[in-house]
Design a protein around this motif. Structure first.
Motif, PDB file in Angstrom:
ATOM      1  N   ALA C 242     -50.627 -31.209 -59.079  1.00 22.70           N
ATOM      2  CA  ALA C 242     -49.765 -31.329 -57.969  1.00 22.70           C
ATOM      3  C   ALA C 242     -49.097 -30.160 -57.944  1.00 22.70           C
ATOM      4  CB  ALA C 242     -49.106 -32.536 -58.114  1.00 22.70           C
ATOM      5  N   ILE C 243     -48.390 -29.619 -58.970  1.00 21.69           N
ATOM      6  CA  ILE C 243     -47.351 -28.344 -58.943  1.00 21.69           C
ATOM      7  C   ILE C 243     -48.277 -27.132 -58.429  1.00 21.69           C
ATOM      8  CG2 ILE C 243     -46.168 -26.819 -60.553  1.00 21.69           C
ATOM      9  CD1 ILE C 243     -45.547 -29.319 -62.112  1.00 21.69           C
ATOM     10  N   ASN C 244     -49.515 -27.166 -58.867  1.00 16.34           N
ATOM     11  CA  ASN C 244     -50.320 -25.921 -58.463  1.00 16.34           C
ATOM     12  C   ASN C 244     -50.724 -26.006 -56.985  1.00 16.34           C
ATOM     13  OD1 ASN C 244     -50.312 -24.463 -60.912  1.00 16.34           O
ATOM     14  ND2 ASN C 244     -52.290 -25.741 -61.588  1.00 16.34           N
ATOM     15  N   GLN C 245     -51.028 -27.214 -56.667  1.00 19.96           N
ATOM     16  CA  GLN C 245     -51.161 -27.512 -55.052  1.00 19.96           C
ATOM     17  C   GLN C 245     -49.759 -27.043 -54.541  1.00 19.96           C
ATOM     18  OE1 GLN C 245     -52.367 -31.498 -54.804  1.00 19.96           O
ATOM     19  NE2 GLN C 245     -54.425 -31.103 -55.492  1.00 19.96           N
ATOM     20  N   ALA C 246     -48.890 -27.592 -54.797  1.00 15.87           N
ATOM     21  CA  ALA C 246     -47.457 -27.285 -54.050  1.00 15.87           C
ATOM     22  C   ALA C 246     -47.234 -25.959 -54.092  1.00 15.87           C
ATOM     23  CB  ALA C 246     -46.336 -28.182 -54.925  1.00 15.87           C
ATOM     24  N   ARG C 247     -47.527 -25.232 -55.226  1.00 17.57           N
ATOM     25  CA  ARG C 247     -47.165 -23.568 -55.166  1.00 17.57           C
ATOM     26  C   ARG C 247     -48.119 -22.918 -54.239  1.00 17.57           C
ATOM     27  NH1 ARG C 247     -47.466 -23.343 -61.641  1.00 17.57           N
ATOM     28  NH2 ARG C 247     -45.181 -23.846 -62.023  1.00 17.57           N
ATOM     29  N   GLU C 248     -49.381 -23.548 -54.035  1.00 23.15           N
ATOM     30  CA  GLU C 248     -50.447 -23.068 -53.296  1.00 23.15           C
ATOM     31  C   GLU C 248     -49.957 -23.071 -51.714  1.00 23.15           C
ATOM     32  OE1 GLU C 248     -54.468 -24.344 -53.551  1.00 23.15           O
ATOM     33  OE2 GLU C 248     -54.376 -23.864 -55.718  1.00 23.15           O
ATOM     34  N   TYR C 249     -49.293 -24.336 -51.348  1.00 24.94           N
ATOM     35  CA  TYR C 249     -49.066 -24.573 -50.214  1.00 24.94           C
ATOM     36  C   TYR C 249     -47.566 -23.987 -49.600  1.00 24.94           C
ATOM     37  CZ  TYR C 249     -52.636 -28.019 -49.019  1.00 24.94           C
ATOM     38  OH  TYR C 249     -53.686 -28.900 -48.480  1.00 24.94           O
ATOM     39  N   GLY C 250     -47.036 -23.245 -50.608  1.00 30.84           N
ATOM     40  CA  GLY C 250     -45.814 -22.658 -50.320  1.00 30.84           C
ATOM     41  C   GLY C 250     -44.559 -23.740 -50.311  1.00 30.84           C
ATOM     42  N   ILE C 251     -44.920 -24.711 -50.962  1.00 31.40           N
ATOM     43  CA  ILE C 251     -43.682 -25.713 -50.940  1.00 31.40           C
ATOM     44  C   ILE C 251     -42.899 -25.689 -52.023  1.00 31.40           C
ATOM     45  CG2 ILE C 251     -43.384 -28.378 -51.413  1.00 31.40           C
ATOM     46  CD1 ILE C 251     -45.922 -28.708 -49.779  1.00 31.40           C
ATOM     47  N   LEU C 252     -43.579 -24.941 -53.098  1.00 30.34           N
ATOM     48  CA  LEU C 252     -42.671 -24.354 -54.403  1.00 30.34           C
ATOM     49  C   LEU C 252     -42.731 -22.936 -54.456  1.00 30.34           C
ATOM     50  CD1 LEU C 252     -43.547 -26.614 -57.246  1.00 30.34           C
ATOM     51  CD2 LEU C 252     -41.520 -26.365 -56.284  1.00 30.34           C
ATOM     52  N   GLY C 253     -42.100 -22.379 -54.869  1.00 29.97           N
ATOM     53  CA  GLY C 253     -41.851 -20.737 -55.076  1.00 29.97           C
ATOM     54  C   GLY C 253     -40.965 -20.138 -54.856  1.00 29.97           C
ATOM     55  N   GLU C 254     -41.385 -18.940 -54.130  1.00 29.51           N
ATOM     56  CA  GLU C 254     -40.211 -18.118 -53.802  1.00 29.51           C
ATOM     57  C   GLU C 254     -39.948 -18.569 -52.314  1.00 29.51           C
ATOM     58  OE1 GLU C 254     -38.375 -15.556 -55.464  1.00 29.51           O
ATOM     59  OE2 GLU C 254     -39.205 -16.380 -57.245  1.00 29.51           O
ATOM     60  N   ASN C 255     -38.617 -18.499 -51.665  1.00 33.98           N
ATOM     61  CA  ASN C 255     -38.200 -18.583 -50.437  1.00 33.98           C
ATOM     62  C   ASN C 255     -39.210 -19.693 -49.692  1.00 33.98           C
ATOM     63  OD1 ASN C 255     -36.772 -17.712 -48.055  1.00 33.98           O
ATOM     64  ND2 ASN C 255     -38.094 -16.112 -47.808  1.00 33.98           N
ATOM     65  N   ILE C 256     -38.877 -20.917 -50.116  1.00 35.51           N
ATOM     66  CA  ILE C 256     -39.915 -21.760 -49.576  1.00 35.51           C
ATOM     67  C   ILE C 256     -39.485 -22.066 -47.994  1.00 35.51           C
ATOM     68  CG2 ILE C 256     -40.303 -24.232 -49.724  1.00 35.51           C
ATOM     69  CD1 ILE C 256     -39.023 -23.753 -52.753  1.00 35.51           C
TER      70      ILE C 256
END
Lengths: 528, 351, 519
Positions: C242-256
């Motif tokens: 789930a975390i990886n998916q969220a990162r891929e979708y730009g929901i998590l990470g830099e400057n969301i």
């Protein structure tokens, strides 16, 4: 030390170079580790051996013994190149910057070049320069790893140069901090136990000082500088020195080139040794005088941070034993003088009168925690750190120090570098520490040799090997370890059964007259 | 800031805890884990007190003071809880004061005395503790450990040798060296800081066992004779035998803060050594014979005077000492300069 | 896109995996394709269906049929009978009279709204069910302080056990300035008989992540850690996914969402110590130290992980937050009772017909939970006791069956809601044995940091063992209460302080059981 022990934790960066701190000064090491552990202070360790405290370091560099000037000049080269120096400090408080800069900016002090000289990767040198150069306050600690070289004076000067251009002298948490190796080595220097100065570093060549002491002691004094310990043994060897009075020292084990020392002691006409024990040196004496131990008398001792502390009498001396001051007074009076000290207190008073730095450190004032000199008056609180606001000499002098190799370098016949030092569990020539069985069980003689060299020679751990130099040969068990770099061996000098100083080179620094214990050429052989 | 202890007003210092304030004013609150040096741990729970307006009991070692705080250190409720807590600690191990090395210098004993506990109510330990005597100088008897954590804190945060830790959990919790190996084979450097801070008889000076009760020994402060740090130490002396029994660091010393190293703390045997010289010796035909002080001094004076006359003052030199006092070094260089008449004086500063 | 006639939801959780769900799913797939039904019948993997001890289960829509305890040899029959001929296999269906009311009526579900419905390993399904709308709403239209206010207004209280108001907790940390703040999720579910957090994470990992994100934004943290017990392998795998998916979708990470706000979430795996459920012990363990609790103050909100301000929240607590932000505080307050709003997830275990998980309104009575959600008492036996709130809970007798289960009401009876574990016992249960196992558990889990807990548990264990062996006396009972009372007053953390609840309630409410052992 220019600074005090309490100030250790105020540094942002601490650089240890040439000090096996946790072995030789364990309590200072603890203070440094505390500062690092608290997370505020970063630690850099530069030493040929990966000493215990290096385990706590943010950056550790292993340099070839004897290349300290090259390494320090390289750090300054990088600091100046990147503009990390304290420009205002240099402008206002220092002199000689241009000449100094011209030296350290030479290409031979670039990290790439110094990597070739010292064996420290250029990247590590850059990282150290950055961490040290950009720190708000950085302090520098060293011990005999810096001084015991033919370039000892140069090494010391380089540490001072570094601290001066970074503006780290005269500030809390900074300083150039040599760690003194013996309980009262600082006091022995302060009290004029040196051939060139009276107590308080008043020069024997200074007519005013001479007049002051002549008046106080009601006698005529010589105005020419005397000879140092290394020169004394040369003079004995040559038959020029006829009488020697040794108080609580053991040159047989502590001085370089033991065979030379033995011949010197055999040659001299008359030698008096005053000690607690029949030391290796005492065996060569004509008269031995039994002296009281530290716990059996009172007086003051001065520690590495110039703190004068009272040493109290704990127990009575054994019957037949006298305190050193009493013995000296007996000899003086037997030679026709009129000394009349009733107790050490009388001498303290005389010290207060004749030693400006100690003028305010009276018997009554010292208290439990002591006072740090300079303490010129009886209402002065003492001086935790020196050179605050202004250097003792006015402006701090930067001096260009070119790198020079050690006196004796490895060659085909003697392919290794021998360096010497201490271990935690023993002390100096072992006169005191080796009387405790447990300490002997913990630490006996050894030669530290790198895994690389040991494998090459087929030497296994704790195998007894022969170590030889141009001056002699000893045997000791091998301690095979990754903590020492290939090409270097290390032997602690405490042991009469494996005396490292039978091997060491007696070449000395031209100014400080200190022997080069930290570098000489050696070879290791299997015994079978 | 004014606060009230047992109804009486006291002036508190900033940052002080209830326990510190009480102890400073001579009000005893039992405490087993707190030490000024290792700080509050709130582990032993013996120092609980009652605070007006706060439900439940609070440990006083980590209770910050606030203006007007009203604290009771000796209400029935407080004493009952303290008694039970100290009783638990006593019950947890083999606390036999009769033969314990620390008797008279034991903080658990002090707490039991204050609370009037004669004997532990429970017996929780089983008699299968092994004494760890593998180290040269330090003895560890875990049957007396109360898990106060001072040694762990000291080893990791004061001397930062990072050897001692806690192993196991719950009642089985014990102090361990490295990965639970005997102290003597661990990376312990035997600085003895843990021993100095142990409130009970768990970590003790191996060589001092049986050599005298705390109250029988004289305590004198002096400076360590080894390296140049100048650690201040408390030497404990058996006066009748004129002998050093044990050495502790002085906690409030600005040089060492109570810390010592293995040499300073344990390497004192040389003072009472049988090998000490007790008579002047004169060498005759290659071997030494005993001599009186008068004879030896007269010989030295005569020889130095002769050399001086025949070869001049500069034919004599003296080595002062980095191990004797300032006064003695002063006297020595004065002797060489004034009586011998030369500046040939040096010492081993360079060696 | 296909239009399917039926959807089969297969519950994939730790226990069904153990029962061989993957093999059965494979078999079903094969059977369906043999019958040429793959275009008509859709198989979906989802999280738990909420039952306990029912092996491999699956639910069929729109028929609303639940199969339980499936074996591989049943599959061919189901495929043929149910999906080809339209006749559900009655002998494999969960007793309809037991089927929980909420099974097909999700209006009371906040935390578990997606569990057992969506594929937890597919972020699109979460978003299709309205997921991450709250996150988008917060980042694009709300100030952090507004988030804190909204959660405060909702009256949400911590679901880990203590019931501390969540918004208030956040409001201590939100205004602090620090170079680093952290959100730490307490997923170290260690209370015996409790597995609600596991099923939340297995069934709907994105909901937890969204809660974490909202909390992080509200307090100004850009790093979050999920401290999860190592045994929760499936949770860990799904959360990682789930975390990886969220990162891929730009929901998590830099400057969301171009908001300038950055956040990343990391998983820290615990080693299974009960005490690490205590927030400061959890932080110590997370930092790599021995899992011992820390002195408070300073509270983690001021100085927590690596001495930085840290909000530690329970999984269930954070899983409530997305719905609160999306629907507003007043919507949330429609659930539950005055002072204790929202729902509570319970794990109902023991001598009930249908042990498992349920999410009900705060303030639902124990009787309702047992009868409606637990399916009533098993084997026609009589209710004797319930241990509510986990091991650190209270032994309730039948006089408390009609008390509202919420923080405030239970307090009046010196009971606690705790983790939401309810262990139901019938007339055959013996409270001496029960208390013995509770004490044995605590003795094992005491961290040993403080004297009263380490030694007190040892005394309690020795005493209860003596009683259990028939060697006790009545004075032992008073002694046990006295010891646990001192432990309550003097122990360092909640672990040692809690013993008084099971000890006193067992001895006082079921004294006859103890006396019976003293003949």
């Amino acid at each position: 030390m220019t600074n005090d022990i309490a100030g250790i934790k105020k540094a942002d960066v601490i650089l240890i170079i040439g000090s096996d701190t946790s072995a030789a000064h364990p309590v200072i090491a603890a203070r440094i580790k505390q500062a690092v552990r608290d997370g505020k202070t970063k630690l850099i360790v530069i030493d040929p051996k990966k000493i215990t405290i290096a385990d706590y370091a943010d950056i550790y560099a292993s340099h070839r013994p004897g290349t300290d000037v090259a390494v320090l000049n390289c750090l300054m080269h990088e600091i100046l190149k990147n503009g990390w120096e304290d420009k205002e400090y240099i402008q206002n408080r220092l002199e000689g910057f241009e000449e100094f800069k011209a030296e350290v900016m030479k290409d031979i002090y670039s990290p790439e070049y110094v990597e070739k000289i010292s064996g420290v990767p250029a990247e590590t040198l850059r990282a150290i320069a950055k961490l040290f150069g950009t720190a708000k306050t950085a302090s520098l600690y060293y011990a005999m790893g810096i001084t015991q070289h033919t370039t000892g004076t140069d090494n010391v000067w380089s540490t001072a140069n570094l601290q001066m251009i970074c503006g780290n002298l005269g500030v809390e948490g900074g300083g150039v901090n040599p760690l003194r190796g013996q309980s009262n080595v600082q006091g022995a220097c302060d009290m004029g136990g040196l051939p060139n100065v009276y107590p308080g570093y008043q020069k024997v060549t200074d007519a005013k000082a001479q007049a002051k002491f002549e008046k106080a002691w009601n006698c005529k004094l010589d105005n020419k500088v005397g000879i140092t310990v290394t020169e004394m043994f040369d003079a004995m060897y040559d038959g020029k020195l006829k009488g020697l009075y040794v108080m609580g020292e053991n040159p047989y084990l502590s001085d370089p080139d033991q065979n030379h020392i033995i011949k010197a002691m055999e040659t001299i006409d008359f030698m008096v040794v005053q000690d607690l024990f029949m030391t290796e040196t005492a065996a060569y004496a004509d008269v031995i005088l039994p002296a009281a131990a530290y716990a059996e008398k009172e007086g003051h001792v001065t520690n590495t941070e110039r703190r004068v502390q009272k040493s109290n009498k704990v127990i009575d001396p054994p019957k037949g034993v006298k305190a050193d001051w009493e013995i000296i007074q007996l000899i003086a009076n037997a030679m026709g003088s009129d000394w009349n000290y009733q107790s050490p207190r009388d001498i303290t008073k005389e010290i207060n009168l004749l030693t400006p730095q100690y003028a305010g450190i009276t018997w009554e004032r010292v208290g439990r925690n002591g006072l740090q000199w300079p303490c010129p008056t009886t209402d002065h609180p003492g001086t935790p750190y020196l050179h605050k606001g202004k250097f003792a000499r006015g402006k701090g002098l930067l001096k260009p120090i070119p790198f020079q190799e050690a006196n004796e370098l490895p060659d085909e016949e003697y392919p290794l570098i021998l360096t010497t030092g201490r271990v935690l569990q023993q002390f100096h020539t072992g006169t005191m520490s080796r009387k405790t069985e447990g300490l002997n069980n913990l630490a006996g003689p050894m030669v530290m040799i790198s895994v690389y060299d040991a494998e090459k020679m087929g030497i296994s751990n704790s195998e007894v090997v022969k170590i030889a130099t141009r001056r002699g040969e000893i045997e000791a068990p091998a301690f095979v370890t990754k903590r020492i770099q290939p090409g270097v061996i290390y032997i602690p000098f405490h042991y009469s059964e494996a005396p490292a100083n039978r091997l060491t080179n007696s070449a000395i620094d031209p100014v400080a007259k200190i022997p080069e214990y930290k570098v000489c050429a050696a070879k290791v052989k299997k015994t079978n | 800031m004014q606060v009230y202890l047992n109804g009486k007003a006291y002036e508190a210092k900033p940052g002080e805890t209830v326990l510190q304030l009480a102890l400073r004013n001579g009000i005893y609150i039992p405490h087993l884990c707190f030490h000024e040096k290792t700080g509050q741990a709130a582990k032993c729970r013996a120092c609980v007190v009652e605070v007006e307006g706060i439900p439940g009991l609070k440990t006083s070692c980590n209770l910050p003071l606030k203006e007007g705080l009203k604290i009771s250190t000796n209400s029935e409720r407080v004493l009952d809880a303290q008694r039970m807590v100290v009783d638990l600690a006593l019950s947890s191990g083999r606390h036999d004061c009769l033969s314990c090395e620390q008797s008279g210098n034991c903080e658990l004993q002090d707490a039991a005395y204050y609370l009037g506990i004669e004997r532990p109510t429970y017996q929780l330990y089983e008699d299968n503790f092994e004494v760890d005597d593998s180290s040269e100088f330090i003895l560890v008897d875990r049957s007396k450990c109360i898990s106060c954590g001072r040694c762990v804190e000291a080893c990791n945060h004061t001397v930062v040798n990072e050897v001692i830790g806690f192993g196991e959990r719950g009642f089985a919790t014990k102090i361990v060296f490295d990965g639970d190996i005997p102290m003597g084979t661990s990376t312990c450097v035997q600085c003895g800081e843990c021993m100095q801070l142990c409130p009970v008889g768990c970590i003790i000076d191996k060589r001092a066992v049986g050599s005298g009760r705390n109250w029988e020994l004289d305590k004198v402060e002096t400076v360590c004779p080894y390296c140049g740090v100048g650690c201040r130490m408390e030497v404990q002396v058996d006066r009748k035998q004129n002998k050093i029994t044990r050495i502790l660091g002085v906690d409030d010393s600005p040089t060492n803060n109570g810390m010592l190293c293995v040499k300073g703390r344990f390497g004192f045997d040389f003072v009472n050594s049988d090998e000490r010289l007790t008579s002047p010796l004169i060498k005759e035909n290659g071997s030494f014979r005993d001599a009186s002080w008068e004879e030896a001094i007269a010989l030295i004076a005569r020889k130095f005077t002769e050399i001086k006359k025949e070869f001049g003052s500069d034919a004599i030199a003296g080595l002062a000492s980095a191990k004797v006092t300032n006064e003695e070094n002063f006297a020595f260089q004065k002797f060489i300069r004034k009586e011998v008449g030369t500046n040939n004086v040096d010492h081993c500063a360079r060696l | 896109m296909n239009f399917y006639r039926s959807h089969i939801l297969i519950g994939i959780d730790d226990s069904s995996l153990e029962a061989g769900v993957k093999e059965i799913e494979q078999a079903l797939q094969e059977e369906l394709s043999k019958l040429n039904l793959t275009d008509e019948i859709n198989i979906l993997e989802t999280g738990t269906l909420g039952y306990f001890g029912t092996g491999v289960s699956m639910m069929v829509y729109p028929e609303q049929v639940t199969y339980v305890n499936l074996k591989k040899e049943d599959i061919a029959e189901i495929a043929k009978e149910h999906f080809l001929k339209g006749r559900p296999v009655q002998r494999l269906i969960l007793d309809n009279t037991l089927t929980r009311q909420y099974d097909f009526n999700y209006k009371n579900r906040i935390v578990l709204s997606n569990s057992g419905i969506i594929d937890p390993e597919n972020i699109d399904e979460y978003m299709g069910a309205g997921g991450y709308e709250a996150w988008e709403k917060a980042l694009t239209s709300m100030k952090p302080a507004e988030l804190v206010e909204e959660v405060k207004a909702s009256g949400l209280r911590g679901r880990g056990g203590a019931g501390f108001p969540t918004g208030l907790k956040w409001s201590f940390t939100a205004p602090l300035t620090a170079d680093q703040k952290y959100v730490v999720v307490n997923a170290d579910e260690g209370e015996p008989g409790t597995f609600k957090d596991r099923l939340i994470m297995e069934g709907d990992p994105h909901k937890l992540l969204e809660g974490v994100m909202l909390c992080a934004y509200a307090i100004g943290a850009n790093r979050a850690y999920i401290y999860i017990r190592g045994e929760y392998k499936l949770c860990i795998a799904r959360l990682e996914k789930a975390i990886n998916q969220a990162r891929e979708y730009g929901i998590l990470g830099e400057n969301i969402f171009e908001s300038g706000f950055s956040l990343d979430i990391f998983i820290k795996i615990g080693a299974g110590a009960y005490v690490c459920g205590e927030e400061t012990a959890l932080i110590e363990s997370m930092e790599g130290n021995r899992g011992n609790p820390r002195s408070k103050p300073p509270f983690p909100g001021v100085s927590g992980a690596w001495q930085k301000p840290t909000v530690v929240n329970n999984v269930e607590t954070l899983a409530n937050v997305p719905a609160i932000i999306k629907n507003g505080a007043s919507w949330f307050k429609e659930f539950g009772v005055e002072g204790c709003y929202g729902t509570k997830v319970y794990t109902v275990m023991g001598d009930v017909k249908l042990p498992g998980l349920c999410e009900v309104d705060m303030g639902t009575t124990l009787r309702t939970i047992i009868e409606q959600y637990g399916g009533g008492m098993k084997d026609g036996k009589k209710f004797k006791a319930a241990l509510a709130g986990g091991a650190a809970g209270v032994f309730l007798n039948d006089t408390l069956l009609d008390v509202n289960m919420d923080y405030n009401s239970l307090k009046e009876y010196a009971a606690v809601l705790g983790s939401g574990a309810i262990l139901v016992m019938n007339e055959d249960a013996d409270m001496v044995d029960m208390l013995w196992s509770v004490i044995r558990f605590f003795r094992h889990e005491s961290c040993g940091k403080c004297n009263p807990c380490a030694n007190g548990n040892e005394i309690l264990y020795k005493t209860i063992t003596r009683i259990r062996n028939g060697e006790g006396c009545e004075a032992d009972l008073d002694e046990m209460i006295k010891v646990s009372d001192v432990m309550n007053q003097t122990s360092f953390c909640a672990l040692g302080q809690s013993l008084i609840m099971p000890v006193r309630s067992a001895i006082e409410n079921f004294r006859e059981d103890f006396l019976a052992r003293m003949k």
